[in-house]
Enzyme design. Structure first.
Site, PDB file in Angstrom:
ATOM      1  N   SER A 276       0.839  -1.191   0.000  1.00  0.00           N
ATOM      2  CA  SER A 276       0.000   0.000   0.000  1.00  0.00           C
ATOM      3  C   SER A 276       0.879   1.247   0.000  1.00  0.00           C
ATOM      4  O   SER A 276       1.583   1.528   0.972  1.00  0.00           O
ATOM      5  CB  SER A 276      -0.912  -0.004   1.232  1.00  0.00           C
ATOM      6  OG  SER A 276      -1.528   1.247   1.346  1.00  0.00           O
TER       7      SER A 276
ATOM      8  N   HIS B 126      -0.998  -1.195  -4.320  1.00  0.00           N
ATOM      9  CA  HIS B 126      -2.337  -0.865  -3.839  1.00  0.00           C
ATOM     10  C   HIS B 126      -2.362   0.641  -3.574  1.00  0.00           C
ATOM     11  O   HIS B 126      -1.507   1.163  -2.843  1.00  0.00           O
ATOM     12  CB  HIS B 126      -2.587  -1.660  -2.558  1.00  0.00           C
ATOM     13  CG  HIS B 126      -3.934  -1.489  -1.958  1.00  0.00           C
ATOM     14  ND1 HIS B 126      -5.033  -2.181  -2.397  1.00  0.00           N
ATOM     15  CD2 HIS B 126      -4.360  -0.723  -0.926  1.00  0.00           C
ATOM     16  CE1 HIS B 126      -6.085  -1.849  -1.661  1.00  0.00           C
ATOM     17  NE2 HIS B 126      -5.704  -0.957  -0.762  1.00  0.00           N
TER      18      HIS B 126
ATOM     19  N   ASP C  48      -4.517   3.701  -2.184  1.00  0.00           N
ATOM     20  CA  ASP C  48      -5.665   4.055  -1.346  1.00  0.00           C
ATOM     21  C   ASP C  48      -6.104   5.481  -1.623  1.00  0.00           C
ATOM     22  O   ASP C  48      -5.335   6.424  -1.449  1.00  0.00           O
ATOM     23  CB  ASP C  48      -5.273   3.941   0.133  1.00  0.00           C
ATOM     24  CG  ASP C  48      -5.170   2.498   0.576  1.00  0.00           C
ATOM     25  OD1 ASP C  48      -6.113   1.733   0.336  1.00  0.00           O
ATOM     26  OD2 ASP C  48      -4.131   2.139   1.165  1.00  0.00           O
TER      27      ASP C  48
ATOM     28  N   MET D 223      -8.770   8.401  -0.556  1.00  0.00           N
ATOM     29  CA  MET D 223      -9.713   8.835   0.502  1.00  0.00           C
ATOM     30  C   MET D 223     -10.107  10.287   0.238  1.00  0.00           C
ATOM     31  O   MET D 223      -9.258  11.097  -0.157  1.00  0.00           O
ATOM     32  CB  MET D 223      -9.045   8.736   1.873  1.00  0.00           C
ATOM     33  CG  MET D 223      -8.490   7.352   2.197  1.00  0.00           C
ATOM     34  SD  MET D 223      -7.790   7.280   3.846  1.00  0.00           S
ATOM     35  CE  MET D 223      -6.978   5.658   3.775  1.00  0.00           C
TER      36      MET D 223
ATOM     37  N   HIS E 196      -8.042   1.477  -4.533  1.00  0.00           N
ATOM     38  CA  HIS E 196      -9.063   1.222  -3.503  1.00  0.00           C
ATOM     39  C   HIS E 196      -9.743   2.551  -3.213  1.00  0.00           C
ATOM     40  O   HIS E 196      -9.168   3.416  -2.546  1.00  0.00           O
ATOM     41  CB  HIS E 196      -8.356   0.645  -2.259  1.00  0.00           C
ATOM     42  CG  HIS E 196      -9.241   0.415  -1.076  1.00  0.00           C
ATOM     43  ND1 HIS E 196      -8.735   0.124   0.178  1.00  0.00           N
ATOM     44  CD2 HIS E 196     -10.596   0.410  -0.946  1.00  0.00           C
ATOM     45  CE1 HIS E 196      -9.738  -0.028   1.020  1.00  0.00           C
ATOM     46  NE2 HIS E 196     -10.873   0.141   0.371  1.00  0.00           N
TER      47      HIS E 196
ATOM     48  N   MET F 109     -11.964   4.779  -1.346  1.00  0.00           N
ATOM     49  CA  MET F 109     -12.695   5.012  -0.092  1.00  0.00           C
ATOM     50  C   MET F 109     -13.299   6.404  -0.212  1.00  0.00           C
ATOM     51  O   MET F 109     -12.887   7.360   0.457  1.00  0.00           O
ATOM     52  CB  MET F 109     -11.746   4.896   1.103  1.00  0.00           C
ATOM     53  CG  MET F 109     -11.374   3.441   1.401  1.00  0.00           C
ATOM     54  SD  MET F 109      -9.940   3.307   2.461  1.00  0.00           S
ATOM     55  CE  MET F 109      -8.648   3.432   1.229  1.00  0.00           C
TER      56      MET F 109
ATOM     57  N   MET G 141     -12.016  -5.904   4.268  1.00  0.00           N
ATOM     58  CA  MET G 141     -11.212  -4.994   5.091  1.00  0.00           C
ATOM     59  C   MET G 141     -10.968  -5.640   6.452  1.00  0.00           C
ATOM     60  O   MET G 141     -11.911  -6.067   7.121  1.00  0.00           O
ATOM     61  CB  MET G 141     -11.931  -3.657   5.279  1.00  0.00           C
ATOM     62  CG  MET G 141     -11.980  -2.772   4.038  1.00  0.00           C
ATOM     63  SD  MET G 141     -10.349  -2.300   3.414  1.00  0.00           S
ATOM     64  CE  MET G 141      -9.681  -1.358   4.775  1.00  0.00           C
TER      65      MET G 141
ATOM     66  N   ASP H 119      -6.851  -6.331   3.687  1.00  0.00           N
ATOM     67  CA  ASP H 119      -6.209  -5.010   3.736  1.00  0.00           C
ATOM     68  C   ASP H 119      -6.336  -4.446   5.144  1.00  0.00           C
ATOM     69  O   ASP H 119      -7.445  -4.179   5.610  1.00  0.00           O
ATOM     70  CB  ASP H 119      -6.924  -4.107   2.710  1.00  0.00           C
ATOM     71  CG  ASP H 119      -6.340  -2.705   2.616  1.00  0.00           C
ATOM     72  OD1 ASP H 119      -5.285  -2.437   3.211  1.00  0.00           O
ATOM     73  OD2 ASP H 119      -6.967  -1.885   1.908  1.00  0.00           O
TER      74      ASP H 119
HETATM   75  C1  DX5 Z   1      -6.702   1.541   5.235  1.00  0.00           C
HETATM   76  C2  DX5 Z   1      -6.061   1.280   3.883  1.00  0.00           C
HETATM   77  C3  DX5 Z   1      -4.944   0.316   3.913  1.00  0.00           C
HETATM   78  C4  DX5 Z   1      -3.797   0.718   4.769  1.00  0.00           C
HETATM   79  C5  DX5 Z   1      -3.029  -0.512   5.154  1.00  0.00           C
HETATM   80  O1  DX5 Z   1      -7.831   2.318   5.073  1.00  0.00           O
HETATM   81  O2  DX5 Z   1      -7.028   0.770   2.996  1.00  0.00           O
HETATM   82  O3  DX5 Z   1      -4.488  -0.043   2.624  1.00  0.00           O
HETATM   83  O4  DX5 Z   1      -2.964   1.643   4.146  1.00  0.00           O
HETATM   84  O5  DX5 Z   1      -2.040  -0.128   6.018  1.00  0.00           O
HETATM   85  P1  DX5 Z   1      -1.326  -1.085   7.059  1.00  0.00           P
HETATM   86  O6  DX5 Z   1      -0.749  -2.242   6.288  1.00  0.00           O
HETATM   87  O7  DX5 Z   1      -0.308  -0.206   7.670  1.00  0.00           O
HETATM   88  O8  DX5 Z   1      -2.388  -1.548   8.024  1.00  0.00           O
HETATM   89 ZN    ZN Z   2      -6.633  -0.159   0.932  1.00  0.00          ZN
END
Ligand code: DX5
Ligand code: ZN
Length: 219
Positions: free
Chosen positions: A11, A36, A38, A40, A69, A71, A139, A177
């Protein structure tokens, strides 16, 4: 164990953003299969990360596929902005959009479609869509922040998804994840997950080659 090969998806959220290009190259050389990414928006989750411009920058440096991903509140509206740079687009079943139509639009765009489910949401919410997706993201923490602890109860969803996949002859990936490290990766792969997202464990490791091998269960 799933019969599908294990895919390691670091990630990018956990990288040093002041050196993002070098970070991508460093971790790709260490053995990443996908990255990956993320996304947001400060609405769907209480945090911000990056948008299409940074995703494009990652795409220019990486030679492995990107797994985005979303969010965000309106994945149906925004996924086309990311689509040119990624292989897989995952959105949340909790997002206020038409799940079936969004998955179909993602597939029609040429990407694979992933559907994510957050820890408080019952598995039944994703069940009607399992024959319309290429990846189910279970998740293993509440979305929004890196570095959280793995929630073991989420493994019931991984097991349920694996069972339905077998019963119905489906072929979607099962991705996990959040809080994934070598010990929790083992728990998740034994339950049936084959795509492992890890941020902190890989980017903060002193030895990412060893860390990725351990996540794969090879050391
Ligand atoms: C959380 C994200 C993850 C996160 C994982 O909302 O979707 O991808 O970055 O991070 P770690 O591996 O540090 O838990
Ligand atoms: Zn993620």
């Amino acid at each position: 164990m799933s019969s599908k090969p294990i895919i390691i998806a670091p990630s990018v959220f956990a990288c040093d953003f002041s050196r993002i290009g070098e970070e991508i190259t460093r971790i790709e050389k260490a053995g990443a299969d996908w990255f990956h990414v993320d996304i947001m928006d400060g609405h769907f989750v209480d945090n911000f990360t990056m948008g299409p411009a940074v995703t494009e920058a990652i795409y220019k440096v990486a030679t492995v596929p990107l797994d985005v991903h979303l969010m965000i509140e309106r994945p149906d509206h925004f996924f086309p902005r990311f689509q040119p740079f990624v292989r897989n687009v995952t959105f949340h079943v909790e997002a206020p959009c038409d799940t079936k139509a969004t998955a179909r639009a993602i597939r029609d765009s040429g990407c694979t479609a992933g559907l994510a489910i957050s820890p408080p949401t019952p598995f039944e919410k994703v069940e009607p869509f399992l024959d319309q997706i290429d990846l189910l993201l279970v998740m293993t923490v509440n979305p929004g922040f890196g570095g959280q602890a793995f929630i073991p109860e989420t493994m019931e969803k991984v097991k349920a998804a694996k069972k339905i996949r077998e019963q119905q002859g489906l072929d979607f990936h099962i991705e996990v994840d959040g809080g994934i490290r070598p010990d929790t990766a083992r728990v998740a792969t034994e339950a049936g997950a084959n795509v492992l997202v890890a941020g902190t464990a890989i980017f903060q490791s002193q030895d990412p080659v060893k860390e990725i091998a351990e996540l794969r269960g090879r050391e």
